[in-house]
Write a protein that holds these residues in place. Structure first.
Motif, mmCIF file in Angstrom:
data_model
loop_
_atom_site.group_PDB
_atom_site.id
_atom_site.type_symbol
_atom_site.label_atom_id
_atom_site.label_comp_id
_atom_site.label_asym_id
_atom_site.label_seq_id
_atom_site.Cartn_x
_atom_site.Cartn_y
_atom_site.Cartn_z
ATOM 1 N N LYS A 313 35.668 -69.550 -36.205
ATOM 2 C CA LYS A 313 35.995 -68.130 -36.386
ATOM 3 C C LYS A 313 36.183 -67.817 -37.861
ATOM 4 O O LYS A 313 35.749 -66.763 -38.352
ATOM 5 N N ALA A 314 36.834 -68.733 -38.604
ATOM 6 C CA ALA A 314 37.042 -68.519 -40.034
ATOM 7 C C ALA A 314 35.712 -68.481 -40.789
ATOM 8 O O ALA A 314 35.549 -67.700 -41.733
ATOM 9 N N VAL A 315 34.759 -69.309 -40.367
ATOM 10 C CA VAL A 315 33.432 -69.284 -40.996
ATOM 11 C C VAL A 315 32.766 -67.943 -40.742
ATOM 12 O O VAL A 315 32.186 -67.329 -41.657
ATOM 13 N N TYR A 316 32.845 -67.451 -39.506
ATOM 14 C CA TYR A 316 32.264 -66.146 -39.206
ATOM 15 C C TYR A 316 32.922 -65.051 -40.048
ATOM 16 O O TYR A 316 32.227 -64.178 -40.613
ATOM 17 N N GLU A 317 34.232 -65.067 -40.130
ATOM 18 C CA GLU A 317 34.931 -64.041 -40.895
ATOM 19 C C GLU A 317 34.559 -64.107 -42.373
ATOM 20 O O GLU A 317 34.465 -63.075 -43.044
ATOM 21 N N ARG A 318 34.309 -65.312 -42.876
ATOM 22 C CA ARG A 318 33.868 -65.467 -44.268
ATOM 23 C C ARG A 318 32.480 -64.841 -44.442
ATOM 24 O O ARG A 318 32.218 -64.170 -45.447
ATOM 25 N N LEU A 319 31.607 -65.058 -43.467
ATOM 26 C CA LEU A 319 30.286 -64.431 -43.502
ATOM 27 C C LEU A 319 30.407 -62.909 -43.512
ATOM 28 O O LEU A 319 29.812 -62.225 -44.350
ATOM 29 N N ALA A 320 31.174 -62.386 -42.553
ATOM 30 C CA ALA A 320 31.283 -60.942 -42.399
ATOM 31 C C ALA A 320 31.924 -60.308 -43.625
ATOM 32 O O ALA A 320 31.467 -59.256 -44.101
ATOM 33 N N GLU A 321 32.967 -60.921 -44.130
ATOM 34 C CA GLU A 321 33.633 -60.373 -45.313
ATOM 35 C C GLU A 321 32.710 -60.410 -46.518
ATOM 36 O O GLU A 321 32.676 -59.476 -47.325
ATOM 37 N N GLY A 322 31.906 -61.476 -46.623
ATOM 38 C CA GLY A 322 31.015 -61.622 -47.763
ATOM 39 C C GLY A 322 29.919 -60.580 -47.808
ATOM 40 O O GLY A 322 29.512 -60.155 -48.894
ATOM 41 N N VAL A 323 29.429 -60.158 -46.639
ATOM 42 C CA VAL A 323 28.304 -59.204 -46.631
ATOM 43 C C VAL A 323 28.755 -57.752 -46.677
ATOM 44 O O VAL A 323 27.940 -56.869 -46.922
#
Length: 414
Positions: A313-323
């Motif tokens: 979930k943290a990896v996904y949130e990092r992706l979403a926040e980054g884009v």
């Protein structure tokens, strides 16, 4: 057989990654960043070794042999069925049917229920369904006069429960919905859908292809009538999946195919059928793939811990926040509690072009309509790009993806 899984007290991403040999690859001189697990996940050494060792040391056809190799192979095949049963928490192995994948599983159910459908009967599907959970129901519309009712999707990508409730009626025979959208990552309130559908006298099928790898599944607690999944989404091999069905419903359904194993007796004048699950497993099954499926479930039961899910979930949130800071980028699907699937569009670019440029940087994503054309129409796009997270993805890979995406956008809009 494969070595026993080593015990780990805590989730360690490097321990996970070391078990997936393909992650050592480089693409164009860049480290592979594999963000396409929603399409097909990678396989661990544990799964690959289980299949290889079975083929090398104890392979034969299953069920009907009396010699040692046949018995050992049958034991391995049926062990896999028990592992899948435990993963879904089905009541009995008799409720777990091996199929070529979720697509065949849904077609099996549609075919088996066809005789119960008459003109005017209604089948409910959602706008966010994969084509595999749409087309088989269109067959019943074309051939028997069934009416397809569409459950709408809200602006944030959540399932519109009001749309479901207003269309549910005494004419509803089947409700077929995803347990997690392969495009939006949405996790509908399937427990409520099942209860209310049952109150209206309808059966419910859940497409669990994405959910079975990301969520804890309990078909008994959900009270689902049918549940389908595919091994290749679950760190297992392609060419095999599973259908769960309540035993009383399966026992009343006609076989999907005819051949060996699915019969009880065959005479010149007639045939009687085997009991489930073998009634629906005509012919020689995908034996090694079933062993791999079982090994994948065994591996998941060890390593897909709450800590692993939290990291994913943290990896996904990092992706979403980054884009979110990328100009012209739209994220499709922001419903609360969604799975780790990031689907997006960038104004002025085509998803296929984005995917091809990202590949130059070693980043693998999916681009297209994701077998969800009704949803694409709803989103008013022809295609989208999708980055999907597996248990082996890292926070650093999320950053690499964002950096590569920014470069791709700059190149395409220069």
């Amino acid at each position: 057989m494969a070595d026993e899984l080593s015990l780990e007290s805590e989730f360690d991403i490097q321990t996970i990654r070391q078990q997936f040999p393909i992650l050592d690859r480089q693409i164009g001189g860049k480290p592979l960043v594999y963000l396409d697990s929603a399409a097909s996940s990678q396989k661990s050494d544990f799964v690959l070794d289980a299949m290889s060792n079975q083929a090398r040391t104890a392979y034969s056809n299953v069920h009907r042999g009396l010699h040692t190799l046949a018995n050992e192979t049958t034991d391995a095949f049926e062990k896999a069925r028990e592992l899948v049963r435990s993963h879904l928490n089905a009541k009995s192995v008799d409720e777990v049917i091996f199929t070529k994948g979720a697509t065949e599983a849904i077609n099996l159910v549609a075919s088996g229920l066809a005789e119960t459908i008459k003109a005017g009967d209604e089948i409910m599907v959602s706008v966010m369904e994969h084509h595999s959970n749409i087309v088989p129901w269109h067959f019943l519309r074309e051939r028997f006069g069934a009416v397809i009712k569409w459950i709408e999707v809200s602006e944030d990508g959540s399932l519109d429960m009001e749309s479901f409730r207003t269309q549910l009626s005494q004419k509803t025979r089947i409700v077929a919905v995803t347990h997690m959208s392969n495009v939006l990552g949405t996790v509908p309130d399937v427990a409520t859908i099942i209860k209310e559908a049952h109150d209206a006298g309808a059966l419910v099928l859940l497409d669990g292809c994405q959910a079975a790898v990301h969520l804890e599944i309990d078909v008994q607690a959900l009270d689902a009538d049918f549940y389908v999944c595919s091994a290749h989404k679950m760190y297992g091999p392609t060419g095999i999946g599973a259908l769960y069905g309540k035993l009383d419903i399966l026992s009343a359904m006609r076989p999907y195919q005819g051949g060996g194993e699915m019969i009880d007796t065959v005479t010149r004048n007639g045939v009687t059928y085997n009991a489930p699950p073998h009634r629906f497993e005509a012919g020689t099954p995908a034996i090694l793939e079933a062993v791999g499926f079982g090994a994948a479930v065994e591996w998941m039961q060890k390593y897909v811990t709450p800590d692993a899910r939290a990291y994913k979930k943290a990896v996904y949130e990092r992706l979403a926040e980054g884009v979110r800071g990328i100009n012209g980028l739209t994220i499709h699907g922001t419903a609360e509690g969604k799975g780790p699937v990031l689907t997006f569009s960038i104004e002025g670019t085509h998803p296929h072009d984005l995917a091809q440029i990202l590949d130059r940087y070693g980043v693998a994503i999916r681009a297209g309509n994701h077998c969800a054309q009704p949803l694409m129409s709803h989103l008013k796009v022809s295609a989208t790009a999708r980055a999907s997270v597996g248990i082996y993805n890292t926070l650093e890979e999320a950053d690499m993806f964002v950096q590569a995406l920014e470069k791709a956008r700059a190149m395409l809009l220069a």
